[in-house]
Design a protein around this motif. Structure first.
Motif, PDB file in Angstrom:
ATOM      1  N   ASN A 141      13.537  -2.810  16.519  1.00 43.89           N
ATOM      2  CA  ASN A 141      12.226  -3.089  15.930  1.00 43.89           C
ATOM      3  C   ASN A 141      11.252  -1.960  16.233  1.00 43.89           C
ATOM      4  OD1 ASN A 141      10.963  -3.917  18.583  1.00 43.89           O
ATOM      5  ND2 ASN A 141      12.554  -5.479  18.414  1.00 43.89           N
ATOM      6  N   PHE A 142      10.112  -1.998  15.552  1.00 45.47           N
ATOM      7  CA  PHE A 142       9.170  -0.876  15.585  1.00 45.47           C
ATOM      8  C   PHE A 142       7.725  -1.379  15.597  1.00 45.47           C
ATOM      9  CE2 PHE A 142      12.771  -0.254  12.738  1.00 45.47           C
ATOM     10  CZ  PHE A 142      13.415   0.829  13.307  1.00 45.47           C
ATOM     11  N   ILE A 143       6.865  -0.559  16.141  1.00 46.23           N
ATOM     12  CA  ILE A 143       5.426  -0.788  16.035  1.00 46.23           C
ATOM     13  C   ILE A 143       4.757   0.570  15.811  1.00 46.23           C
ATOM     14  CG2 ILE A 143       5.043  -0.663  18.536  1.00 46.23           C
ATOM     15  CD1 ILE A 143       2.742  -2.728  18.126  1.00 46.23           C
ATOM     16  N   ILE A 144       3.787   0.574  14.913  1.00 49.23           N
ATOM     17  CA  ILE A 144       2.978   1.772  14.669  1.00 49.23           C
ATOM     18  C   ILE A 144       1.532   1.353  14.875  1.00 49.23           C
ATOM     19  CG2 ILE A 144       2.251   3.513  13.000  1.00 49.23           C
ATOM     20  CD1 ILE A 144       4.958   2.976  11.543  1.00 49.23           C
ATOM     21  N   VAL A 145       0.838   2.070  15.729  1.00 47.73           N
ATOM     22  CA  VAL A 145      -0.567   1.784  16.026  1.00 47.73           C
ATOM     23  C   VAL A 145      -1.371   3.043  15.748  1.00 47.73           C
ATOM     24  CG1 VAL A 145      -2.213   1.139  17.834  1.00 47.73           C
ATOM     25  CG2 VAL A 145       0.083   0.123  17.822  1.00 47.73           C
ATOM     26  N   ASN A 202      14.245  10.378  14.044  1.00 49.49           N
ATOM     27  CA  ASN A 202      13.683   9.055  14.315  1.00 49.49           C
ATOM     28  C   ASN A 202      12.945   8.505  13.094  1.00 49.49           C
ATOM     29  OD1 ASN A 202      14.521   8.645  17.000  1.00 49.49           O
ATOM     30  ND2 ASN A 202      12.883   9.951  17.749  1.00 49.49           N
ATOM     31  N   PHE A 203      12.296   9.387  12.338  1.00 49.46           N
ATOM     32  CA  PHE A 203      11.600   8.948  11.136  1.00 49.46           C
ATOM     33  C   PHE A 203      12.603   8.357  10.132  1.00 49.46           C
ATOM     34  CE2 PHE A 203       9.918   9.666   6.854  1.00 49.46           C
ATOM     35  CZ  PHE A 203       8.717   8.985   6.940  1.00 49.46           C
ATOM     36  N   THR A 204      13.716   9.039   9.929  1.00 49.28           N
ATOM     37  CA  THR A 204      14.755   8.551   9.016  1.00 49.28           C
ATOM     38  C   THR A 204      15.293   7.199   9.499  1.00 49.28           C
ATOM     39  OG1 THR A 204      15.362  10.805   8.403  1.00 49.28           O
ATOM     40  CG2 THR A 204      16.992   9.090   7.972  1.00 49.28           C
ATOM     41  N   ILE A 214      -8.516  -0.591  15.053  1.00 47.09           N
ATOM     42  CA  ILE A 214      -7.102  -0.376  15.368  1.00 47.09           C
ATOM     43  C   ILE A 214      -6.253  -0.915  14.219  1.00 47.09           C
ATOM     44  CG2 ILE A 214      -5.200  -0.913  16.958  1.00 47.09           C
ATOM     45  CD1 ILE A 214      -7.286   0.708  18.384  1.00 47.09           C
ATOM     46  N   PHE A 215      -5.351  -0.076  13.712  1.00 44.73           N
ATOM     47  CA  PHE A 215      -4.383  -0.457  12.682  1.00 44.73           C
ATOM     48  C   PHE A 215      -3.039  -0.702  13.360  1.00 44.73           C
ATOM     49  CE2 PHE A 215      -0.735   1.106  10.296  1.00 44.73           C
ATOM     50  CZ  PHE A 215      -0.753   0.265   9.200  1.00 44.73           C
ATOM     51  N   ILE A 216      -2.346  -1.764  12.944  1.00 47.31           N
ATOM     52  CA  ILE A 216      -1.027  -2.070  13.512  1.00 47.31           C
ATOM     53  C   ILE A 216      -0.069  -2.471  12.391  1.00 47.31           C
ATOM     54  CG2 ILE A 216       0.304  -3.549  15.073  1.00 47.31           C
ATOM     55  CD1 ILE A 216      -2.308  -4.009  16.635  1.00 47.31           C
ATOM     56  N   ALA A 217       1.122  -1.870  12.421  1.00 38.25           N
ATOM     57  CA  ALA A 217       2.207  -2.256  11.517  1.00 38.25           C
ATOM     58  C   ALA A 217       3.449  -2.477  12.381  1.00 38.25           C
ATOM     59  CB  ALA A 217       2.475  -1.175  10.484  1.00 38.25           C
ATOM     60  N   GLU A 218       4.169  -3.579  12.101  1.00 33.79           N
ATOM     61  CA  GLU A 218       5.385  -3.879  12.849  1.00 33.79           C
ATOM     62  C   GLU A 218       6.506  -4.221  11.879  1.00 33.79           C
ATOM     63  OE1 GLU A 218       4.954  -6.057  16.719  1.00 33.79           O
ATOM     64  OE2 GLU A 218       3.015  -6.595  15.816  1.00 33.79           O
ATOM     65  N   GLY A 219       7.695  -3.743  12.194  1.00 35.25           N
ATOM     66  CA  GLY A 219       8.861  -4.033  11.373  1.00 35.25           C
ATOM     67  C   GLY A 219      10.106  -4.084  12.232  1.00 35.25           C
ATOM     68  N   ILE A 278       0.826  -1.219   0.000  1.00 37.80           N
ATOM     69  CA  ILE A 278       0.000   0.000   0.000  1.00 37.80           C
ATOM     70  C   ILE A 278       0.858   1.267   0.000  1.00 37.80           C
ATOM     71  CG2 ILE A 278      -1.941  -1.154   1.132  1.00 37.80           C
ATOM     72  CD1 ILE A 278      -1.137   0.359   3.721  1.00 37.80           C
ATOM     73  N   LYS A 279       2.171   1.069  -0.158  1.00 39.78           N
ATOM     74  CA  LYS A 279       3.112   2.199  -0.155  1.00 39.78           C
ATOM     75  C   LYS A 279       2.914   3.078   1.092  1.00 39.78           C
ATOM     76  CE  LYS A 279       3.607   2.494  -5.164  1.00 39.78           C
ATOM     77  NZ  LYS A 279       3.386   1.249  -5.615  1.00 39.78           N
ATOM     78  N   LEU A 280       2.885   2.413   2.241  1.00 40.92           N
ATOM     79  CA  LEU A 280       2.591   3.073   3.517  1.00 40.92           C
ATOM     80  C   LEU A 280       3.464   4.291   3.778  1.00 40.92           C
ATOM     81  CD1 LEU A 280       0.992   3.019   6.205  1.00 40.92           C
ATOM     82  CD2 LEU A 280       2.829   1.615   7.141  1.00 40.92           C
ATOM     83  N   PHE A 281       4.760   4.136   3.630  1.00 41.95           N
ATOM     84  CA  PHE A 281       5.671   5.227   3.976  1.00 41.95           C
ATOM     85  C   PHE A 281       5.799   6.264   2.871  1.00 41.95           C
ATOM     86  CE2 PHE A 281       7.238   1.654   6.689  1.00 41.95           C
ATOM     87  CZ  PHE A 281       6.819   2.189   7.888  1.00 41.95           C
ATOM     88  N   GLU A 282       5.099   6.052   1.771  1.00 43.04           N
ATOM     89  CA  GLU A 282       5.059   7.038   0.691  1.00 43.04           C
ATOM     90  C   GLU A 282       3.785   7.876   0.738  1.00 43.04           C
ATOM     91  OE1 GLU A 282       5.838   5.136  -3.097  1.00 43.04           O
ATOM     92  OE2 GLU A 282       7.255   3.782  -2.101  1.00 43.04           O
ATOM     93  N   ASN A 283       2.809   7.445   1.526  1.00 41.67           N
ATOM     94  CA  ASN A 283       1.560   8.193   1.654  1.00 41.67           C
ATOM     95  C   ASN A 283       1.836   9.487   2.425  1.00 41.67           C
ATOM     96  OD1 ASN A 283      -0.896   8.971   3.412  1.00 41.67           O
ATOM     97  ND2 ASN A 283      -1.771   7.750   1.753  1.00 41.67           N
ATOM     98  N   GLU A 284       1.598  10.624   1.789  1.00 40.71           N
ATOM     99  CA  GLU A 284       1.947  11.927   2.376  1.00 40.71           C
ATOM    100  C   GLU A 284       1.266  12.178   3.721  1.00 40.71           C
ATOM    101  OE1 GLU A 284       4.332  14.175   1.653  1.00 40.71           O
ATOM    102  OE2 GLU A 284       4.952  12.689   0.191  1.00 40.71           O
ATOM    103  N   SER A 285      -0.004  11.861   3.844  1.00 44.30           N
ATOM    104  CA  SER A 285      -0.723  12.104   5.106  1.00 44.30           C
ATOM    105  C   SER A 285      -0.126  11.282   6.236  1.00 44.30           C
ATOM    106  CB  SER A 285      -2.206  11.770   4.950  1.00 44.30           C
ATOM    107  OG  SER A 285      -2.788  12.595   3.995  1.00 44.30           O
ATOM    108  N   PHE A 286       0.111  10.002   5.953  1.00 46.34           N
ATOM    109  CA  PHE A 286       0.682   9.106   6.958  1.00 46.34           C
ATOM    110  C   PHE A 286       2.095   9.548   7.319  1.00 46.34           C
ATOM    111  CE2 PHE A 286       2.970   5.337   8.330  1.00 46.34           C
ATOM    112  CZ  PHE A 286       2.125   4.834   9.309  1.00 46.34           C
ATOM    113  N   LYS A 287       2.894   9.787   6.307  1.00 41.75           N
ATOM    114  CA  LYS A 287       4.296  10.181   6.484  1.00 41.75           C
ATOM    115  C   LYS A 287       4.409  11.466   7.312  1.00 41.75           C
ATOM    116  CE  LYS A 287       7.504  11.554   3.097  1.00 41.75           C
ATOM    117  NZ  LYS A 287       8.031  11.395   1.748  1.00 41.75           N
ATOM    118  N   LYS A 288       3.585  12.436   6.976  1.00 40.77           N
ATOM    119  CA  LYS A 288       3.616  13.728   7.677  1.00 40.77           C
ATOM    120  C   LYS A 288       3.246  13.560   9.156  1.00 40.77           C
ATOM    121  CE  LYS A 288       1.579  18.341   7.387  1.00 40.77           C
ATOM    122  NZ  LYS A 288       0.607  19.187   6.677  1.00 40.77           N
TER     123      LYS A 288
END
Length: 170
Positions: free
Chosen positions: A128-132, A93-95, A113-118, A73-83
């Motif tokens: 490692n990371f989690i975004i909720v 920290n974003f970099t 609830i949306f969750i992404a982990e990497g 879904i190109k998560l980290f390319e979505n401008e709203s999400f990225k911003k």
């Protein structure tokens, strides 16, 4: 004596009439001012509500992410999400997150609830990371583990149960 009494009564009557009229005019003026203030507050409340709905709507695409990966879904390319993410965790920290988000689990969306982990390739236990994202409360939470050191971020200064669970993982 009657004349004095009549004059006195007239003065009292006129004074009462004038006082009542002025008081009524004053009350009407206050009511008018309160109505104007109430209308202004309603406008501010509606504008705030609209902005909140816009923010939530900007991230509605996350609701379709269940079982997908960030590149799907190109998560980290979505401008709203990225911003929003960058504003929450800061550009440094974003970099770091983008540079070391190499391995991931499928994202999930359940119970609003949306969750992404990497994690970093070959170093998942230490970096490692989690975004909720909580759609109900319109709040984003992030957990970052850098070489074992944990940092958490929240848009509402609270904790997400998912981030708390992630924090205790290792």
């Amino acid at each position: 004596m009657k004349t004095v009494f009549k004059t006195f009564m007239r003065v009292i009557f006129l004074s009462s009439f004038i006082f009542t009229s002025c008081n009524k005019a004053s009350n009407e003026s206050e009511i008018s001012n309160l109505k104007k203030e109430n209308d202004s507050l309603k406008q501010v409340l509606n504008a705030t509500k609209e902005k909140t709905e816009e923010k939530t709507a900007e991230l509605d695409f996350l609701k379709t992410a269940n079982g997908k990966y960030t590149w799907d879904i190109k998560l980290f390319e979505n401008e709203s999400f990225k911003k929003r993410l960058s504003k929450l965790i800061g550009s440094e920290n974003f970099t770091f997150l983008i540079d070391y988000w190499n391995v991931e689990s499928p994202m999930s969306f359940s119970g609003n609830i949306f969750i992404a982990e990497g994690c970093q390739q070959h170093n998942c236990n230490m970096t490692n990371f989690i975004i909720v994202y909580d759609f109900t409360n319109n709040v984003m939470y992030v957990g970052m583990r850098k070489e074992g050191e944990v940092k958490t971020f929240s848009e509402d200064a609270g904790d997400s149960p998912k981030v708390i669970e992630w924090r205790g993982w290792k």
